[in-house]
Structure formats: C-alpha cells, structure tokens
Design a protein around this motif. Structure first.
Motif, PDB file in Angstrom:
ATOM      1  N   THR A  34       0.882  -1.260   0.061  1.00 14.42           N
ATOM      2  CA  THR A  34      -0.035   0.092  -0.044  1.00 14.42           C
ATOM      3  C   THR A  34       0.830   1.162  -0.084  1.00 14.42           C
ATOM      4  N   ILE A  45      -1.999   3.846  -0.361  1.00 13.44           N
ATOM      5  CA  ILE A  45      -3.465   3.466  -0.472  1.00 13.44           C
ATOM      6  C   ILE A  45      -3.967   3.328   1.003  1.00 13.44           C
ATOM      7  N   HIS A  47      -7.727   2.978   3.455  1.00 11.04           N
ATOM      8  CA  HIS A  47      -9.326   2.390   3.518  1.00 11.04           C
ATOM      9  C   HIS A  47      -9.436   1.383   2.720  1.00 11.04           C
ATOM     10  N   ARG A  48      -8.560   0.426   2.425  1.00 15.17           N
ATOM     11  CA  ARG A  48      -8.975  -0.742   1.756  1.00 15.17           C
ATOM     12  C   ARG A  48      -9.962  -1.652   2.231  1.00 15.17           C
ATOM     13  N   ASP A  49     -10.778  -2.098   1.718  1.00 13.23           N
ATOM     14  CA  ASP A  49     -11.393  -2.988   0.827  1.00 13.23           C
ATOM     15  C   ASP A  49     -12.538  -2.277  -0.058  1.00 13.23           C
ATOM     16  N   THR A  52     -11.708   2.635  -0.634  1.00 17.19           N
ATOM     17  CA  THR A  52     -10.111   2.815  -0.913  1.00 17.19           C
ATOM     18  C   THR A  52      -9.898   4.214  -1.402  1.00 17.19           C
ATOM     19  N   ASP A 117     -11.908  -1.768  -4.114  1.00 19.38           N
ATOM     20  CA  ASP A 117     -10.337  -1.849  -3.822  1.00 19.38           C
ATOM     21  C   ASP A 117      -9.546  -1.079  -4.908  1.00 19.38           C
ATOM     22  N   THR A 176      -9.154  -0.932  -9.943  1.00 14.50           N
ATOM     23  CA  THR A 176      -9.891  -0.792  -9.159  1.00 14.50           C
ATOM     24  C   THR A 176     -10.962  -1.947  -9.362  1.00 14.50           C
TER      25      THR A 176
END
Length: 258
Positions: A34, A45, A47-49, A52, A117, A176
């Motif tokens: 990330t 990167i 706030h994944r999933d 994001t 994502d 994405t």
C-alpha cells in the motif's frame, strides 16, 4: 501571494511496489503493498477494501493519467489538463475516450466511483496486462494504455465486452474493483476458472467457456456460467462482487416507486 509549492518528499514513500508472490495453487487477498514509489513521485493506498483512497505525491513536472471523475482533491500547485482521444472502436464498445492528466508538484487524491479496492501493478516493460474497461483508475508516466479487441468469438462470451484495455510500458498501473481484490498467481501450465463478471486484470492466456452445474454446455441461451479458463504462468486479479448481480440486487430491493 501564490500558494507555496509542495515538494516531493521521498521519506514519505516507502519501498517500491511489487506484486505479492503468492504460492501457486492459492488465492487470497494478499496484496499488501500500500506504499510505493515511481519515477517522480510516491503513492499511498488507504481505507482498503471498500472505501479505498489513492494518495499521490508528485514531484515538479511529474504527470499521472487518471479516469475522468476520479479526483477527490488536490493541492493548488497541481495542474489539470483534460483531453479527448476519439476512437471508433471505443465509440462502438462504450470505452472511455476522455482522460485527465495531473502534473505536479503537489498532492493528488483519487478514488473509484464504486465501493471497491485499489491495487498497484508495477510494469517492467516486459509484460502486457489486459484490464477490464471499468477497472482502470490511473497510471504513471511511461505506462502505455491502448484499447484492443478480444476477437469476436471471445466477445460473445466475455463480460468485458468486445474491447479491453491493453496496458504495457514501464511504471505503475492502478486498477480498481467492486468489492475487494483477490490475487491469483499461477505456475506454468496451472489452470484456474474465473467468472467473467469478477475479472479485473490478467496477464496470462485464457479461453472462454460456458459452464453449468452439470459441466460445460453448449446452450447459447444460458444466463449463467460465463467463465474464463486461465492457463499459467501468470497472474489474475479478481473482484469479490459481481457488478451485474449487484445491480440486480439493488433493483429488487429498491422501494416501490423509486
């Protein structure tokens, strides 16, 4: 007075991004890079999933290309230039003909339209990736993006339509999804079957088939079981949610009259 320029700070970047080396025969949400750098900038990167967010730190004169409408925010020192490249094949396939180019110095925040994502794919100039037309988010300088036909036979079955993006060159590509992204690495000769509506990006050979609970069938009227059979070596990125099924679910759960 003009706003101060934001200088590129390598200390904020972290190690170069690499595709996670997953053992053959396994699949999982193993993409952990990330933080990374590229020629003229760095990325993070968060706030994944589902929610994001891609944050880019751009050095002076460093450009990145992004899907129109993906910008969340940017510092005043970043310049934006939009362009339209007309293509008949994009027109008939519904492809994106406009693109936005952001040039540093400064900070740029990008996000996809859907709850999904973001994954970085580093290109070394020796490989070509196929990317679904809705999966492209952004790419750095040196990445070449083209729209190519899959061939009529594949297009009859593929949920990606007649054309997909072909990505090559050197740099970092950001793709994405709808839902989380799963990475599947395959050894030479290994096969893996993926539902077409769950495809994000791939760099290996594939054939298209129709399947049902009883196995492969020839009925062209079947509404489920459209799959791609991939053969390694290579990598496939998949999304955990099906956009078509999700749209149908929303339609059936909307209150009457809305």
């Amino acid at each position: 007075m003009p706003p101060p320029q934001t200088a590129f700070d390598p200390s904020k970047s972290g190690p170069p991004a690499q595709i996670t080396n997953v053992p053959a025969g396994s699949a999982g949400n193993t993409i952990t890079d990330t933080l990374g750098t590229f020629n003229g900038g760095s990325y993070r990167i968060d706030h994944r999933d589902s929610n994001t967010l891609l944050t880019l730190q751009l050095a002076h004169g460093c450009p990145v290309t992004a899907k129109p409408g993906a910008m969340v925010a940017m510092t005043p020192t970043v310049t934006l230039k939009g362009s339209v490249k007309f293509s008949f094949k994009k027109l008939i396939a519904g492809g994106e003909m406009a693109q936005s180019t952001y040039t540093g110095p400064g900070e740029l925040l990008l996000a996809p339209a859907a709850l999904g994502d973001i994954v970085p794919i580093r290109l070394d100039g020796q490989q070509t990736w196929s990317v679904g037309r809705d999966a492209f988010l952004s790419c750095t300088q040196g990445v070449v993006k083209d729209y190519k036909s899959q061939g009529f036979g594949k297009a009859m079955f593929s949920g990606e339509g007649l054309f997909v993006y072909k990505i090559s060159g050197q740099g970092v590509l950001f793709v994405t999804s709808l839902g989380a992204i799963i990475q599947k690495n395959m050894a030479n000769g290994e096969q893996y079957i993926v539902d077409n509506d769950h495809l994000v990006a791939w760099n290996c050979k594939y054939t298209l088939e129709r399947v049902a609970s009883g196995g492969i069938i020839s009925s062209m009227s079947a509404q489920e079981g459209l799959v791609c059979r991939f053969t390694g070596p290579g990598t496939v990125f998949m999304q955990t949610r099906n956009p078509v099924a999700f749209g149908q679910w929303l339609a059936t759960h909307m209150p009457a009259g809305q």
